[in-house]
Motif scaffolding. Structure first.
Motif, PDB file in Angstrom:
ATOM      1  N   HIS A  23       0.798  -1.224   0.000  1.00 17.83           N
ATOM      2  CA  HIS A  23       0.000   0.000   0.000  1.00 17.83           C
ATOM      3  C   HIS A  23       0.844   1.295   0.000  1.00 17.83           C
ATOM      4  N   ALA A  24       0.257   2.322  -0.587  1.00 19.57           N
ATOM      5  CA  ALA A  24       0.808   3.680  -0.572  1.00 19.57           C
ATOM      6  C   ALA A  24      -0.390   4.615  -0.521  1.00 19.57           C
ATOM      7  N   THR A  25      -0.937   4.786   0.673  1.00 17.05           N
ATOM      8  CA  THR A  25      -2.284   5.315   0.855  1.00 17.05           C
ATOM      9  C   THR A  25      -2.292   6.784   1.281  1.00 17.05           C
ATOM     10  N   CYS A  26      -3.275   7.507   0.773  1.00 13.75           N
ATOM     11  CA  CYS A  26      -3.618   8.865   1.194  1.00 13.75           C
ATOM     12  C   CYS A  26      -2.473   9.862   0.982  1.00 13.75           C
ATOM     13  N   GLN A  42       0.673   6.408   3.859  1.00 15.07           N
ATOM     14  CA  GLN A  42       0.580   5.301   4.803  1.00 15.07           C
ATOM     15  C   GLN A  42       0.888   4.008   4.063  1.00 15.07           C
ATOM     16  N   SER A  43       1.852   3.248   4.573  1.00 13.09           N
ATOM     17  CA  SER A  43       2.096   1.895   4.082  1.00 13.09           C
ATOM     18  C   SER A  43       1.871   0.912   5.214  1.00 13.09           C
ATOM     19  N   ARG A  44       1.744  -0.367   4.846  1.00 10.96           N
ATOM     20  CA  ARG A  44       1.381  -1.382   5.837  1.00 10.96           C
ATOM     21  C   ARG A  44       2.461  -2.454   5.951  1.00 10.96           C
ATOM     22  N   ASP A  45       2.619  -2.979   7.165  1.00 13.63           N
ATOM     23  CA  ASP A  45       3.584  -4.045   7.393  1.00 13.63           C
ATOM     24  C   ASP A  45       2.958  -5.402   7.059  1.00 13.63           C
ATOM     25  N   LEU A 287      -2.440  16.040  -9.768  1.00 11.93           N
ATOM     26  CA  LEU A 287      -3.285  15.403  -8.764  1.00 11.93           C
ATOM     27  C   LEU A 287      -2.679  14.063  -8.376  1.00 11.93           C
ATOM     28  N   PHE A 288      -2.416  13.879  -7.093  1.00  9.76           N
ATOM     29  CA  PHE A 288      -2.017  12.581  -6.567  1.00  9.76           C
ATOM     30  C   PHE A 288      -3.272  11.888  -6.034  1.00  9.76           C
ATOM     31  N   TYR A 289      -3.324  10.561  -6.172  1.00 10.22           N
ATOM     32  CA  TYR A 289      -4.517   9.859  -5.700  1.00 10.22           C
ATOM     33  C   TYR A 289      -4.229   8.371  -5.548  1.00 10.22           C
ATOM     34  N   ASN A 290      -5.217   7.654  -5.011  1.00  8.70           N
ATOM     35  CA  ASN A 290      -5.160   6.203  -4.876  1.00  8.70           C
ATOM     36  C   ASN A 290      -6.227   5.543  -5.719  1.00  8.70           C
ATOM     37  N   GLY A 291      -5.973   4.291  -6.036  1.00  8.19           N
ATOM     38  CA  GLY A 291      -6.928   3.490  -6.779  1.00  8.19           C
ATOM     39  C   GLY A 291      -7.421   2.318  -5.957  1.00  8.19           C
ATOM     40  N   ASN A 292      -7.325   1.130  -6.512  1.00  8.23           N
ATOM     41  CA  ASN A 292      -7.927  -0.062  -5.939  1.00  8.23           C
ATOM     42  C   ASN A 292      -7.436  -0.345  -4.515  1.00  8.23           C
ATOM     43  N   THR A 297      -2.433  -0.664  -4.989  1.00 14.26           N
ATOM     44  CA  THR A 297      -1.714  -0.627  -6.261  1.00 14.26           C
ATOM     45  C   THR A 297      -0.655   0.467  -6.308  1.00 14.26           C
ATOM     46  N   GLY A 298      -0.522   1.259  -5.246  1.00 11.12           N
ATOM     47  CA  GLY A 298       0.525   2.272  -5.191  1.00 11.12           C
ATOM     48  C   GLY A 298      -0.008   3.686  -5.281  1.00 11.12           C
ATOM     49  N   LEU A 299       0.932   4.624  -5.331  1.00 14.75           N
ATOM     50  CA  LEU A 299       0.634   6.045  -5.477  1.00 14.75           C
ATOM     51  C   LEU A 299       0.458   6.364  -6.952  1.00 14.75           C
TER      52      LEU A 299
END
Length: 305
Positions: A23-26, A42-45, A287-292, A297-299
């Motif tokens: 993840h590469a969130t928000c 935010q990334s996850r372990d 614009l930066f954003y998130n998808g699925n 799927t990343g930044l």
């Protein structure tokens, strides 16, 4: 109506850091230098616990990544705290030179409902490399009218006031066999960015096909009013992005169709699209954003045509 050219993935975890296995969130961008933008994510372990880190990119060519934080800029809280199950950056403000305020959402897993999300404040005096909690408790604590969700804060300093737009709610619904929160976008003001009220003014509520909103991002526009990007949690189909305008920050008109940013037929944003944020320094052409799956799927990024 805006027109966007989607440019694809800027960065996704390569699993070299313990805190960034997925993840590469928000995306939350700020200017790091004259030619560099730092994007907090935010990334996850391996246990799906989220922490705050960042990637540095060239401002004129964001797909050129020039640095990644080796350790979290903000880790999870101590066991039993409101943010012991994950942290999620939402907004960064510079109240004075050399100081950064990071407003973040803290996750606490529960039993009777799935989780609680409250807002914390962390402060950096080293250019945003790391942040220290202002206090171990939330700056937006739960209240009788905002019991389970007081998170997703977007904060700006404007007209000698800290102004916050955030999401709040106390109810849950079962949608597609999953218990999900129902919440609105609300507004608060503060003189110091630390002390806020117990209940915000409602900005807008979910419509019939919606049950909540993701992190809003608010910007002062050229006419002195405000633009807001936000994410809409649909009852059927998951997150989509929305857009609203306001003259005073409290009375908003939703004009989601003007953003003209939706899922793709295939690829990294073919299922959902959310958490949009403009380039640092309010450059609204990038614009930066998130998808699925909340950034699994990343930044991602797009350029206004």
């Amino acid at each position: 109506m805006m027109k966007w050219e989607k440019k694809g993935i800027i960065w996704a975890p390569d699993k070299k850091q313990f805190w960034a296995q997925s993840h590469a969130t928000c995306p939350t961008p700020i200017s790091a230098s004259i030619d560099t933008t730092r994007i907090y994510l935010q990334s996850r372990d391996k246990n799906n616990v989220g922490r705050v880190g960042y990637v540095d990119v060239l401002s004129e060519n964001p797909e050129k990544v020039i640095g990644v934080s080796k350790v979290p800029a903000l880790d999870v809280g101590a066991p039993g705290s409101f943010d012991d199950s994950g942290v999620f950056q939402c907004s960064i403000v510079q109240p004075e030179p050399g100081t950064l305020f990071l407003y973040y959402a803290g996750f606490e897993l529960l039993q009777k409902v799935r989780y609680r999300i409250l807002t914390g404040l962390a402060i950096s005096n080293n250019g945003g490399i790391s942040f220290q909690r202002y206090q171990e408790t939330p700056i937006l604590e739960r209240t009788n009218t905002e019991l389970h969700i007081r998170g997703g804060p977007s904060v700006i300093y404007h007209d000698n006031l800290f102004k916050m737009w955030y999401v709040a709610g106390s109810k849950w619904e079962v949608i597609e066999n999953k218990n999900v929160p129902v919440y609105s976008v609300k507004y608060l003001e503060s003189t110091d960015g630390i002390s806020w009220g117990d209940e915000g003014t409602t900005v807008f509520e979910p419509q019939s096909d919606e049950h909540g909103f993701g992190r809003p991002s608010v910007y002062v526009n050229d006419s002195g009013g405000f633009d807001m990007l936000y994410s809409v949690r649909k009852r059927d189909g998951g997150y989509r992005m929305g857009y609203a305008k306001s003259n005073n920050g409290m009375d908003w008109v939703r004009e989601d169709q003007l953003l003209n940013m939706d899922v793709s037929l295939n690829g990294p944003d073919s299922e959902t699209i959310e958490f949009g944020a403009y380039m640092s320094d309010s450059n609204k052409n990038i614009l930066f954003y998130n998808g699925n799956d909340y950034g699994r799927t990343g930044l991602l990024w797009a350029v206004k045509k």
